[in-house]
Design a protein around this motif. Structure first.
Motif, mmCIF file in Angstrom:
data_model
loop_
_atom_site.group_PDB
_atom_site.id
_atom_site.type_symbol
_atom_site.label_atom_id
_atom_site.label_comp_id
_atom_site.label_asym_id
_atom_site.label_seq_id
_atom_site.Cartn_x
_atom_site.Cartn_y
_atom_site.Cartn_z
ATOM 1 N N ASN A 130 73.408 56.844 67.557
ATOM 2 C CA ASN A 130 72.728 58.121 67.431
ATOM 3 C C ASN A 130 71.303 57.895 66.919
ATOM 4 O O ASN A 130 70.906 56.759 66.621
ATOM 5 N N THR A 131 70.531 58.955 66.816
ATOM 6 C CA THR A 131 69.119 58.839 66.465
ATOM 7 C C THR A 131 68.920 58.192 65.096
ATOM 8 O O THR A 131 68.061 57.310 64.935
ATOM 9 N N GLU A 132 69.703 58.594 64.126
ATOM 10 C CA GLU A 132 69.560 58.036 62.775
ATOM 11 C C GLU A 132 69.874 56.546 62.756
ATOM 12 O O GLU A 132 69.159 55.753 62.118
ATOM 13 N N GLU A 133 70.923 56.139 63.466
ATOM 14 C CA GLU A 133 71.289 54.726 63.513
ATOM 15 C C GLU A 133 70.207 53.907 64.214
ATOM 16 O O GLU A 133 69.900 52.782 63.803
ATOM 17 N N LYS A 134 69.634 54.464 65.284
ATOM 18 C CA LYS A 134 68.542 53.773 65.974
ATOM 19 C C LYS A 134 67.345 53.575 65.048
ATOM 20 O O LYS A 134 66.719 52.510 65.051
ATOM 21 N N GLU A 135 67.019 54.596 64.283
ATOM 22 C CA GLU A 135 65.883 54.489 63.363
ATOM 23 C C GLU A 135 66.120 53.388 62.333
ATOM 24 O O GLU A 135 65.193 52.647 61.975
ATOM 25 N N ASP A 136 67.367 53.273 61.859
ATOM 26 C CA ASP A 136 67.688 52.212 60.893
ATOM 27 C C ASP A 136 67.499 50.836 61.516
ATOM 28 O O ASP A 136 66.892 49.940 60.902
ATOM 29 N N ILE A 137 68.017 50.645 62.731
ATOM 30 C CA ILE A 137 67.902 49.340 63.376
ATOM 31 C C ILE A 137 66.446 49.011 63.682
ATOM 32 O O ILE A 137 66.002 47.864 63.492
ATOM 33 N N ALA A 138 65.688 50.000 64.124
ATOM 34 C CA ALA A 138 64.260 49.770 64.388
ATOM 35 C C ALA A 138 63.548 49.335 63.113
ATOM 36 O O ALA A 138 62.712 48.421 63.134
ATOM 37 N N ARG A 139 63.878 49.966 62.004
ATOM 38 C CA ARG A 139 63.283 49.584 60.713
ATOM 39 C C ARG A 139 63.662 48.153 60.353
ATOM 40 O O ARG A 139 62.807 47.376 59.899
ATOM 41 N N PHE A 140 64.917 47.802 60.562
ATOM 42 C CA PHE A 140 65.351 46.439 60.241
ATOM 43 C C PHE A 140 64.629 45.412 61.111
ATOM 44 O O PHE A 140 64.246 44.336 60.631
ATOM 45 N N ILE A 141 64.444 45.715 62.396
ATOM 46 C CA ILE A 141 63.759 44.775 63.289
ATOM 47 C C ILE A 141 62.335 44.527 62.809
ATOM 48 O O ILE A 141 61.874 43.377 62.752
ATOM 49 N N VAL A 142 61.635 45.574 62.448
ATOM 50 C CA VAL A 142 60.274 45.418 61.932
ATOM 51 C C VAL A 142 60.274 44.604 60.652
ATOM 52 O O VAL A 142 59.446 43.693 60.463
ATOM 53 N N ASP A 143 61.206 44.904 59.748
ATOM 54 C CA ASP A 143 61.267 44.184 58.470
ATOM 55 C C ASP A 143 61.645 42.717 58.666
ATOM 56 O O ASP A 143 61.152 41.838 57.947
ATOM 57 N N ILE A 144 62.527 42.441 59.628
ATOM 58 C CA ILE A 144 62.889 41.048 59.937
ATOM 59 C C ILE A 144 61.674 40.310 60.465
ATOM 60 O O ILE A 144 61.408 39.166 60.083
ATOM 61 N N PHE A 145 60.941 40.944 61.339
ATOM 62 C CA PHE A 145 59.756 40.319 61.927
ATOM 63 C C PHE A 145 58.681 40.050 60.869
ATOM 64 O O PHE A 145 58.093 38.960 60.830
ATOM 65 N N GLU A 146 58.437 41.005 60.022
ATOM 66 C CA GLU A 146 57.358 40.870 59.042
ATOM 67 C C GLU A 146 57.742 40.009 57.847
ATOM 68 O O GLU A 146 56.883 39.400 57.216
ATOM 69 N N GLY A 147 59.033 39.926 57.527
ATOM 70 C CA GLY A 147 59.475 39.194 56.347
ATOM 71 C C GLY A 147 59.415 40.064 55.101
ATOM 72 O O GLY A 147 58.642 41.022 55.033
ATOM 73 N N GLN A 148 60.212 39.695 54.106
ATOM 74 C CA GLN A 148 60.343 40.497 52.894
ATOM 75 C C GLN A 148 59.757 39.828 51.657
ATOM 76 O O GLN A 148 59.938 40.306 50.539
ATOM 77 N N GLY A 149 59.056 38.702 51.861
ATOM 78 C CA GLY A 149 58.375 38.045 50.747
ATOM 79 C C GLY A 149 59.320 37.679 49.616
ATOM 80 O O GLY A 149 60.452 37.240 49.839
ATOM 81 N N GLU A 150 58.891 37.912 48.418
ATOM 82 C CA GLU A 150 59.653 37.484 47.242
ATOM 83 C C GLU A 150 60.813 38.400 46.894
ATOM 84 O O GLU A 150 61.475 38.199 45.868
ATOM 85 N N SER A 151 61.066 39.406 47.724
ATOM 86 C CA SER A 151 62.279 40.207 47.519
ATOM 87 C C SER A 151 63.531 39.355 47.721
ATOM 88 O O SER A 151 64.577 39.629 47.120
ATOM 89 N N TYR A 152 63.421 38.337 48.576
ATOM 90 C CA TYR A 152 64.530 37.407 48.831
ATOM 91 C C TYR A 152 63.980 35.977 48.792
ATOM 92 O O TYR A 152 63.918 35.297 49.817
ATOM 93 N N PRO A 153 63.599 35.491 47.623
ATOM 94 C CA PRO A 153 62.891 34.204 47.524
ATOM 95 C C PRO A 153 63.712 32.993 47.950
ATOM 96 O O PRO A 153 63.151 31.978 48.345
ATOM 97 N N ASP A 154 65.052 33.095 47.879
ATOM 98 C CA ASP A 154 65.905 31.940 48.175
ATOM 99 C C ASP A 154 66.463 31.960 49.599
ATOM 100 O O ASP A 154 67.267 31.088 49.951
ATOM 101 N N THR A 155 66.060 32.940 50.400
ATOM 102 C CA THR A 155 66.571 33.060 51.764
ATOM 103 C C THR A 155 65.393 33.103 52.727
ATOM 104 O O THR A 155 64.831 34.178 53.003
ATOM 105 N N PRO A 156 64.992 31.945 53.260
ATOM 106 C CA PRO A 156 63.763 31.874 54.078
ATOM 107 C C PRO A 156 63.727 32.828 55.257
ATOM 108 O O PRO A 156 62.667 33.353 55.589
ATOM 109 N N VAL A 157 64.877 33.057 55.922
ATOM 110 C CA VAL A 157 64.866 33.918 57.106
ATOM 111 C C VAL A 157 64.443 35.345 56.746
ATOM 112 O O VAL A 157 63.830 36.051 57.559
#
Length: 279
Positions: free
Chosen positions: A193-220
């Motif tokens: 549904n629309t809400e689920e798509k928006e969540d996945i789109a957000r995750f794809i952008v965040d995966i691409f850009e990286g989360q910096g020191e929010s997850y310092p021990d997980t390089p991916v």
């Protein structure tokens, strides 16, 4: 002839050169050449049966093309097995969910980590020393991915009991657990549904850009995945997310360019997008 291969030094992560794949005389892919570059989200679009999933299946070793080459970081991987492709850094999700339905969310993600495990069966069975420490390291990565994808509430629930949208998110978690250099997403929003798509789109952008020191021990998560290939039918999502788009039709590449170029390409409009895309 296809386009010439761009060198790795020019930012190309994967080169597909004159790729041809046939089944019983039917061409699923015909002389397809594409460069997949670093620092971009590449979308592959086209009508049903255009060859999009076949292209991903060639990339990660499920299919072996009859002609052409696939170069990953300059190395020919045209005949590679899927497990070897995963170890090299090619991970994917599937159009039809391919999880272990009898396992939990955590267990599905941990299963992907086995490609990295170095301890032999004896030390693993004894669960002492290096094997125990190795398991802790892998579990830490998986727990970070579970936290990032906001699936902590279902971490210990059996996948078969979960709704479809959550299972698609868990499949993304399993792909990230392989710490890919190239992430292949085959219709990650299909059936949502629309809400689920928006969540996945957000995750794809965040995966691409990286989360910096929010997850310092997980390089991916810390550094991101800087090469993503996306198959998706929702053109609104494609136009918003993609840096570049490749269009397939009946197994042939008919266009390649920026979202704006594709949206205004008369051949693409005729084959796939329709007249409304021009408005």
């Amino acid at each position: 002839m296809g386009q010439p291969i761009t060198s790795v030094a020019n930012g190309v992560k994967v080169s597909l050169r004159n790729l041809t794949l046939s089944f019983g005389g039917i061409n699923a892919l015909k002389d397809v050449s594409v460069d997949i570059r670093e620092n971009e989200i590449l979308a592959i679009i086209g009508p049903n049966g255009a060859g999009k999933t076949c292209l991903l299946n060639c990339l990660n070793g499920f299919y072996k093309p009859q002609k052409g080459e696939i170069l990953f970081e300059g190395k020919n991987i045209s005949r590679i097995r899927p497990d070897k492709a995963a170890k090299l850094g090619l991970a994917r999700t599937f159009q039809n969910i391919e999880l272990f339905s009898g396992l939990t969310t955590l267990e599905n993600a941990m299963a992907a980590r086995h490609v990295f495990m170095k301890q032999n069966l004896l030390t693993g069975a004894l669960y002492f020393g290096p094997a125990h420490n190795e398991e802790i390291r892998h579990r830490r990565v998986v727990e970070d991915i579970i936290d990032f994808l906001e699936i902590e509430p279902v971490r210990n629930k059996t996948v078969a009991s979960l709704p479809y949208g959550m299972r698609k998110r868990i499949e993304l978690a399993r792909a990230l657990a392989l710490e890919p250099k190239v992430l292949l997403l085959d219709e990650p929003m299909a059936g949502m549904n629309t809400e689920e798509k928006e969540d996945i789109a957000r995750f794809i952008v965040d995966i691409f850009e990286g989360q910096g020191e929010s997850y310092p021990d997980t390089p991916v998560l810390r550094d991101g995945v800087r090469t993503i290939v996306l198959i998706e039918h929702d053109m609104g999502v494609v136009m918003d997310l993609a840096d570049r788009i490749v269009v397939l039709d009946f197994g042939r590449k008919i266009a390649e360019g920026t979202p704006e170029e594709i949206k205004n390409n008369t051949q693409v409009i005729s084959a796939y997008l329709g007249e409304s895309s021009k408005r």
